[in-house]
Enzyme design. Structure first.
Site, PDB file in Angstrom:
ATOM      1  N   CYS A  87       0.392  -1.549   0.169  1.00 44.28           N
ATOM      2  CA  CYS A  87      -0.319   0.097   0.270  1.00 44.28           C
ATOM      3  C   CYS A  87       0.430   1.508  -0.050  1.00 44.28           C
ATOM      4  O   CYS A  87       0.668   2.705  -0.250  1.00 44.28           O
ATOM      5  CB  CYS A  87      -0.936  -0.414   1.064  1.00 44.28           C
ATOM      6  N   CYS A 210     -13.231  -0.199   7.592  1.00 46.67           N
ATOM      7  CA  CYS A 210     -12.006  -0.482   7.028  1.00 46.67           C
ATOM      8  C   CYS A 210     -12.630   0.431   6.084  1.00 46.67           C
ATOM      9  O   CYS A 210     -13.536   0.927   5.211  1.00 46.67           O
ATOM     10  CB  CYS A 210     -12.584  -2.233   6.922  1.00 46.67           C
ATOM     11  N   LYS A 332     -10.382   5.895   3.536  1.00 43.59           N
ATOM     12  CA  LYS A 332     -11.859   5.186   4.249  1.00 43.59           C
ATOM     13  C   LYS A 332     -12.854   5.836   3.004  1.00 43.59           C
ATOM     14  O   LYS A 332     -13.513   4.657   3.053  1.00 43.59           O
ATOM     15  CB  LYS A 332     -11.961   5.902   5.660  1.00 43.59           C
ATOM     16  N   HIS A 336      -8.890   3.458  -1.791  1.00 45.34           N
ATOM     17  CA  HIS A 336      -7.840   2.647  -1.414  1.00 45.34           C
ATOM     18  C   HIS A 336      -7.211   1.355  -2.379  1.00 45.34           C
ATOM     19  O   HIS A 336      -7.571   0.940  -2.261  1.00 45.34           O
ATOM     20  CB  HIS A 336      -7.715   2.154   0.070  1.00 45.34           C
TER      21      HIS A 336
END
Ligand SMILES: [Zn+2]
Lengths: 388, 268
Positions: A87, A210, A332, A336
């Site tokens: 990430c 998440c 969030k 992502h």
């Protein structure tokens, strides 16, 4: 660094979400927007190098993905490199681009991050969501990323009163910001009630703690500091960068609720800029889970251990607060797409520091920080930006 | 360490004669139907497949098994002893026996919850799981099964799982093998993985047993381990709680079951 620091002169970002486009098209869209955003125009021939950040989610073009960037950007012939640190791929690709122009070998370097995640079937998706943790030990205990962050959150909540409330406040704040961002995956504000009834993903983390699984790409054009003004009157300077690693498995770390890679990166970046945390007016932090935003505030030096709870609950980190955090909605709410995230954080800062962020503009921000984390903290970058 | 010759399969049966004896009395003599030469693995009503790791070992002998009243508790135990150990009469305290016999003795306790369903499903030869080849798994068995770690005489750090270098100083030449305690760990962090949030390797486990918990425990010497929780259906374990670890079935890959230790409450 000096006024000659490398600078962002253009930036592009596709919408994030479940998109019809594949990864190649997403790369092309982001690059076209970045080139079009250069105020005085940019001839592609000045781009001397390219970096592509991607995990290769789903197994897409694991080898030589960088050639896709060369094709989509009209740069065939120019050296291109894929950068992969889960990430944090985007943050590390940005770092490579800055070092490339600082070396003086290129006038302008293109950095692109991309991930296509929503077209994989569920089982394949869960496989890929777990490939960047410790696959031999954490995964064999039944953990994916959510599980590792769930472990961390369980400890944080045991140590600090009202932590669960603060996690919810992070989600509510970032959704409120994302609602103002036309490129966000979720453009919907949420309420405390929504959170409380959401299913458990990895206790104490529930659904709204998440980040989503998103498609998207982002692109930046990084110019050598001394020529940035050829392209725009308002470049965004990169004043300091830090990057660091940590152990892959959290069981090898002495403190579960600190990310050493973030702490080391922040120290390097602040040292390079000669700044302290007090000078930062806006943050883009890596909130893959709500707990990660709280950890980031502490690891970056904006709060002591446990101090992110009152800082968040007081409203200071709201877009209109004293220290706005993730005005674009963060991972969030904005989404992502793994490789794109670190690049997209800089895209947001590029617009915030040029007063072109539209309804989510943080007025008057001159200095900002971005923070990008790989997996559950095995790698991290911190970058400091200034209006230039 | 072990030959790789195919999937697990039943290789023998132990038949119980008469009613079940009290758990404390279970031992070889009660279970072997008077035939001490019966070897390998067994269950009360049906053969339990032998883990491949034990199957191909002629010196492996099952000497006892037990049933735990807890529905998620262990139902079967295989202890490796040699033919010379055929008389070993073991039911409880198996961890102590293991410790006494040294690192060549392996203990398996299989999760009972959903075991039949687990066993009736084919073990996929291709998995959507993170691919750990058999050789990598085998390499990890000393740490996974027996909790072996390395102590560095240069910096005193203890490294677990075992790896090529000391995690304290990065040196490799002063490492000696030690065994971590299997009892007395403390839970540092604890999560429950919601249904559907598990890695794909654990889909079958969740289908059969339901959502599971995972804990990070402090063991000793500054060593921590991330392990799945078992045998705690009442979900009584909490952060700060004391635990021990047992060897259990983890997940299938490449046609075999992989085994490793799990956390169970210290006092069931
Ligand atoms: Zn050492």
């Amino acid at each position: 660094m000096t006024a000659e620091s490398a600078a962002i002169i253009g930036a592009g970002n596709t919408k994030f979400g479940a998109l019809p486009e594949g990864p190649r098209a997403l790369v092309g869209l982001a690059v076209r927007e970045a080139i079009a955003s250069v105020d005085r125009g940019l001839d592609r021939s000045v781009i001397g190098e390219g970096f592509l950040a991607t995990l290769g989610f789903g197994g897409w073009q694991i080898g030589n993905a960088s050639a896709v960037l060369a094709e989509q950007a009209g740069l065939v012939g120019v050296p291109v490199t894929r950068v992969e640190n889960a990430c944090a791929s985007g943050g590390f690709a940005l770092r490579s681009a800055v070092r490339s122009v600082e070396e003086g070998t290129s006038d302008v370097v293109l950095v692109v991050g991309v991930e296509k995640m929503t077209d994989s079937p569920s089982a394949r998706r869960r496989y890929w969501l777990g490939v960047s943790g410790d696959t031999e030990w954490e995964r064999s205990a039944g953990l994916t990323f959510a599980g590792v962050y769930g472990l961390i959150a369980s400890r944080y909540c045991a140590d600090h009163p009202r932590a669960r409330e603060a996690l919810s406040a992070v989600a509510i704040k970032n959704h409120a910001n994302g609602a103002l961002n036309p490129k966000a995956h979720f453009r919907k504000a949420i309420r405390t009630e929504d959170l409380a009834h959401a299913p458990t993903i990895a206790d104490p983390l529930r659904l709204y703690d998440c980040c989503p699984v998103s498609d998207g790409a982002a692109a930046l054009l990084i110019a050598r500091g001394d020529i940035a003004h050829r392209f725009t009157d308002t470049p965004v300077r990169i004043r300091g960068m830090g990057a660091a690693s940590d152990t892959l498995a959290v069981q090898d770390r002495p403190v579960l609720t600190e990310f050493g890679a973030t702490r080391r990166s922040a120290r390097s970046a602040f040292d390079a800029a000669g700044w302290t945390a007090q000078r930062i007016q806006l943050l883009e932090v890596h909130d893959c889970f709500t707990i990660a935003e709280l950890l980031a505030l502490e690891d970056l030096g904006f709060a002591p251990a446990g101090g992110a709870v009152p800082l968040t609950l007081s409203g200071d980190t709201a877009r209109t607060g004293r220290l706005p955090v993730n005005p674009d909605g963060g991972l969030k709410s904005k989404g992502h797409p793994i490789g794109a995230t670190g690049v997209s954080q800089a895209y947001e800062i590029f617009h915030q520091l040029r007063d072109s962020a539209g309804p989510r503009q943080v007025p008057g921000a001159e200095r900002a920080l971005s923070h990008n984390v790989g997996g559950s903290g095995a790698s991290a970058t911190v970058t400091l930006f200034e209006r230039g | 360490m072990f030959p790789s010759d195919g999937i697990e399969r039943p290789v023998g049966e132990l038949r119980l004669v008469g009613p079940l004896p009290p758990v404390a009395d279970w031992g070889l003599s009660a279970l072997l139907d008077g035939n001490p030469t019966v070897s390998r693995f067994a269950s009360i009503e049906q053969a339990i497949p032998v883990p491949r790791e034990l199957d191909s070992r002629p010196d492996v002998l099952v000497v006892g098994f037990r049933v735990c009243p807890d529905p998620l508790g262990p139902i079967a135990v295989a202890v490796r002893g040699g033919p010379g150990n055929a008389g070993a009469d073991l039911v409880d305290g198996l961890e102590d026996v293991l410790a006494a016999k040294g690192p060549d003795v392996a203990l398996l306790e299989l999760d009972s919850g959903g075991r039949d369903r687990l066993d009736s499903q084919r073990v996929d030869s291709v998995s959507e799981g993170a691919y750990i080849p058999h050789a990598r798994y085998e390499e990890s068995v000393p740490s996974r099964w027996r909790f072996l770690a390395q102590r560095c005489s240069a910096c005193a750090a203890v490294t677990f799982p075992m790896r090529a270098v000391c995690r304290g100083c990065g040196r490799s030449e002063r490492l000696t093998t030690i065994a971590l305690p299997r009892e007395g760990g403390t839970i540092v962090a604890l999560t429950e993985i919601g249904r559907g949030g598990q890695p794909t390797e654990f889909d079958r486990y969740v289908d059969a047993v339901g959502p599971y918990r995972v804990g990070l425990i402090d063991l000793a010497y500054g060593v921590r381990a991330t392990l799945m929780v078992s045998d705690d259906p009442g979900r009584k374990l909490r952060i700060g709680g004391t635990v021990r670890t047992v060897l259990r079935r983890l997940y299938p890959m490449e046609g075999e079951w992989r085994y490793g230790r799990k956390i169970v409450p210290m006092d069931p």
